[in-house]
Design a protein around this motif. Structure first.
Motif, PDB file in Angstrom:
ATOM      1  N   UNK A 169       4.352  17.411  45.425  1.00 26.08           N
ATOM      2  CA  UNK A 169       5.013  18.105  43.861  1.00 26.08           C
ATOM      3  C   UNK A 169       5.435  19.344  43.797  1.00 26.08           C
ATOM      4  N   UNK A 170       6.123  20.155  42.970  1.00 25.33           N
ATOM      5  CA  UNK A 170       6.327  21.451  43.169  1.00 25.33           C
ATOM      6  C   UNK A 170       5.577  22.636  42.650  1.00 25.33           C
ATOM      7  N   UNK A 171       5.354  23.734  42.421  1.00 23.90           N
ATOM      8  CA  UNK A 171       5.146  24.601  41.754  1.00 23.90           C
ATOM      9  C   UNK A 171       5.732  24.992  40.738  1.00 23.90           C
ATOM     10  N   UNK A 172       4.663  24.887  39.613  1.00 26.33           N
ATOM     11  CA  UNK A 172       5.280  24.879  38.387  1.00 26.33           C
ATOM     12  C   UNK A 172       6.561  26.278  38.387  1.00 26.33           C
ATOM     13  N   UNK A 173       7.450  26.242  37.649  1.00 31.85           N
ATOM     14  CA  UNK A 173       8.322  27.341  36.958  1.00 31.85           C
ATOM     15  C   UNK A 173       7.249  28.156  36.327  1.00 31.85           C
ATOM     16  N   UNK A 174       8.262  29.695  36.533  1.00 31.30           N
ATOM     17  CA  UNK A 174       8.103  30.766  35.241  1.00 31.30           C
ATOM     18  C   UNK A 174       6.538  31.540  35.905  1.00 31.30           C
ATOM     19  N   UNK A 175       6.249  31.767  35.526  1.00 33.43           N
ATOM     20  CA  UNK A 175       4.341  33.035  35.625  1.00 33.43           C
ATOM     21  C   UNK A 175       3.223  32.005  35.291  1.00 33.43           C
ATOM     22  N   UNK A 176       3.769  30.299  35.858  1.00 32.45           N
ATOM     23  CA  UNK A 176       2.628  29.793  35.656  1.00 32.45           C
ATOM     24  C   UNK A 176       1.330  31.034  36.291  1.00 32.45           C
ATOM     25  N   UNK A 177       0.089  30.185  35.725  1.00 33.52           N
ATOM     26  CA  UNK A 177      -1.096  30.379  36.451  1.00 33.52           C
ATOM     27  C   UNK A 177      -1.432  29.975  38.154  1.00 33.52           C
ATOM     28  N   UNK A 178      -1.932  30.300  38.934  1.00 33.39           N
ATOM     29  CA  UNK A 178      -1.400  30.210  40.264  1.00 33.39           C
ATOM     30  C   UNK A 178      -2.548  28.887  40.598  1.00 33.39           C
ATOM     31  N   UNK A 179      -1.475  27.456  41.394  1.00 33.41           N
ATOM     32  CA  UNK A 179      -1.447  27.243  41.964  1.00 33.41           C
ATOM     33  C   UNK A 179      -1.585  25.900  40.576  1.00 33.41           C
ATOM     34  N   UNK A 180      -0.992  25.941  39.971  1.00 30.03           N
ATOM     35  CA  UNK A 180       0.030  24.906  38.980  1.00 30.03           C
ATOM     36  C   UNK A 180       0.909  24.141  39.590  1.00 30.03           C
ATOM     37  N   UNK A 181       1.199  22.793  39.571  1.00 30.20           N
ATOM     38  CA  UNK A 181       1.941  22.205  40.169  1.00 30.20           C
ATOM     39  C   UNK A 181       2.882  21.280  39.360  1.00 30.20           C
ATOM     40  N   UNK A 182       4.107  21.066  39.422  1.00 32.18           N
ATOM     41  CA  UNK A 182       4.338  19.844  38.537  1.00 32.18           C
ATOM     42  C   UNK A 182       4.430  18.940  39.495  1.00 32.18           C
ATOM     43  N   UNK A 183       4.619  17.680  38.345  1.00 28.43           N
ATOM     44  CA  UNK A 183       3.961  15.981  39.485  1.00 28.43           C
ATOM     45  C   UNK A 183       5.320  16.013  40.541  1.00 28.43           C
ATOM     46  N   UNK A 184       5.209  14.918  41.574  1.00 29.94           N
ATOM     47  CA  UNK A 184       6.488  14.500  42.257  1.00 29.94           C
ATOM     48  C   UNK A 184       7.699  13.860  41.316  1.00 29.94           C
ATOM     49  N   UNK A 185       8.675  13.960  41.003  1.00 31.53           N
ATOM     50  CA  UNK A 185      10.191  13.204  40.811  1.00 31.53           C
ATOM     51  C   UNK A 185       9.383  11.979  41.077  1.00 31.53           C
ATOM     52  N   UNK A 186       9.492  10.940  39.905  1.00 34.68           N
ATOM     53  CA  UNK A 186       9.718   9.159  41.342  1.00 34.68           C
ATOM     54  C   UNK A 186      10.541   8.919  42.551  1.00 34.68           C
ATOM     55  N   UNK A 187      11.464   9.524  42.920  1.00 32.56           N
ATOM     56  CA  UNK A 187      11.458   9.223  44.055  1.00 32.56           C
ATOM     57  C   UNK A 187      11.072   9.596  44.927  1.00 32.56           C
ATOM     58  N   UNK A 188       9.899  10.733  44.940  1.00 37.11           N
ATOM     59  CA  UNK A 188       9.150  11.412  45.957  1.00 37.11           C
ATOM     60  C   UNK A 188       7.704  10.349  45.399  1.00 37.11           C
ATOM     61  N   UNK A 189       7.478  10.194  44.401  1.00 41.26           N
ATOM     62  CA  UNK A 189       6.411   9.412  44.457  1.00 41.26           C
ATOM     63  C   UNK A 189       6.564   8.184  45.400  1.00 41.26           C
ATOM     64  N   UNK A 190       8.034   7.808  46.099  1.00 40.94           N
ATOM     65  CA  UNK A 190       8.480   6.815  46.716  1.00 40.94           C
ATOM     66  C   UNK A 190       8.105   6.713  48.019  1.00 40.94           C
ATOM     67  N   UNK A 191       8.521   7.253  47.778  1.00 39.56           N
ATOM     68  CA  UNK A 191       8.667   8.306  49.904  1.00 39.56           C
ATOM     69  C   UNK A 191       7.117   8.279  50.278  1.00 39.56           C
TER      70      UNK A 191
END
Length: 326
Positions: A169-191
């Motif tokens: 995944x990628x780091x959550x945008x903004x001032x999210x608590x440490x370690x929060x991530x956005x799940x991978x995009x569909x293409x990233x899951x596929x790879x």
């Protein structure tokens, strides 16, 4: 949307006890629900284990979520104060998240449609007036962790989700608590390489199901605009997605009040014990007991779980397989 969202002042961020990095302003929306609202009950089903990188509950009762929206990744902070809910969001998906905020918090859910037929459920519903069914409007973010939960212990599934989201995944945008991530995009899951699935403890069957799903991600996300029954039909066109997985998905993506989970290892016995005194109930018996709640069977099952009336354990927990060590 114009006029409803405004930049948040740095002083307001400090007053609310947010982290120092929250000085970066987000977009804000205030919303007043039409009845009691318990953030923990509403948003709790969206969390996949205590270490879920996409979800965090803070000591002040606020909830943070990192999501991949149609507009891009976004971070949402939700806090309830008195009778008002305040949402603040960051990233390309911020406006989409705030637009969806009332739906996510159950604005389209109708608890009054539930008519208790058992005293246990009447008492539980009375004690939990803030229960609403969340509707995220996002299919893949509920589908993929549901696939990971197929035929394994919850600990294994939660670990796989945590490892894969943090790794790809990628780091959550903004001032999210440490370690929060956005799940991978569909293409990233596929790879994701086969050995990474293995290291996360995911067998080939579940990995292959996810790969088939992300290849038609756009078509699956379209299901968010369908009625729950039609959405489930579309999901189940993907090999490896059956009634259990489709129900677990639309319960969250659609807030579907009647999408009762069948094929679960524990739920029939829990419902059977609570409503009929039968700890050995199967799916057929569970559905018979829930028949008076047609249209609201998922809500009835949730109230059973919230009642705390569950049969005592008579066998050890199923041991994790740990395929990553093979």
């Amino acid at each position: 949307m114009a006029g409803r969202f405004a930049p948040r002042s740095p002083r307001a961020a400090v007053r609310d006890g947010m982290p120092r990095q929250a000085l970066a302003p987000g977009r804000v929306r205030a919303w007043v629900p039409d009845g009691p609202l318990d953030l923990g009950l509403v948003l709790g089903p969206l969390r996949r284990g205590p270490g879920d990188p996409t979800f965090r509950t803070m000591p002040d009762g606020s909830v943070w979520r990192a999501s991949r929206t149609p507009a891009g990744p976004g971070t949402l902070r939700v806090a309830a104060r008195g009778g008002e809910v305040r949402g603040e969001a960051w990233g390309p998906g911020a406006e989409w998240l705030l637009e969806q905020l009332p739906r996510m918090l159950g604005a389209e859910d109708d608890p009054s449609a539930f008519v208790p037929r058992h005293r246990l459920l009447a008492v539980t519903a009375h004690r939990r007036p803030g229960l609403r069914l969340a509707r995220t409007g996002l299919v893949l973010e509920s589908l993929i962790p549901s696939v990971l939960e197929q035929k394994v212990t919850t600990l294994e599934a939660y670990q796989a989700w945590r490892l894969l989201v943090r790794r790809f995944g990628e780091p959550a945008p903004g001032p999210a608590p440490g370690g929060m991530c956005v799940m991978p995009a569909a293409r990233t899951w596929a790879l994701i390489p086969s050995w990474e699935w293995h290291l996360a403890g995911v067998d080939n069957k579940r990995a292959s199901t996810i790969l088939r799903a992300v290849r038609v991600a756009a078509r699956l996300e379209e299901a968010a605009g369908m009625e729950p029954a039609a959405a489930r039909e579309r999901l189940e066109l993907v090999s490896g997605i059956g009634p259990w997985t489709s129900a677990e998905t639309v319960q969250r993506s659609h807030g579907a009040p009647d999408a009762v989970t069948v094929g679960d290892l524990h739920l029939p016995g829990i419902v059977g014990f609570a409503l009929g005194g039968d700890r050995y109930a199967d799916d057929a018996e569970m559905l018979r007991l829930l028949e008076p709640y047609a249209g609201q069977r998922h809500r009835a099952a949730r109230l059973v779980l919230l009642s705390g009336r569950v049969p005592g354990r008579r066998a050890p927990r199923m041991a994790p397989r740990g395929i990553e060590r093979l």
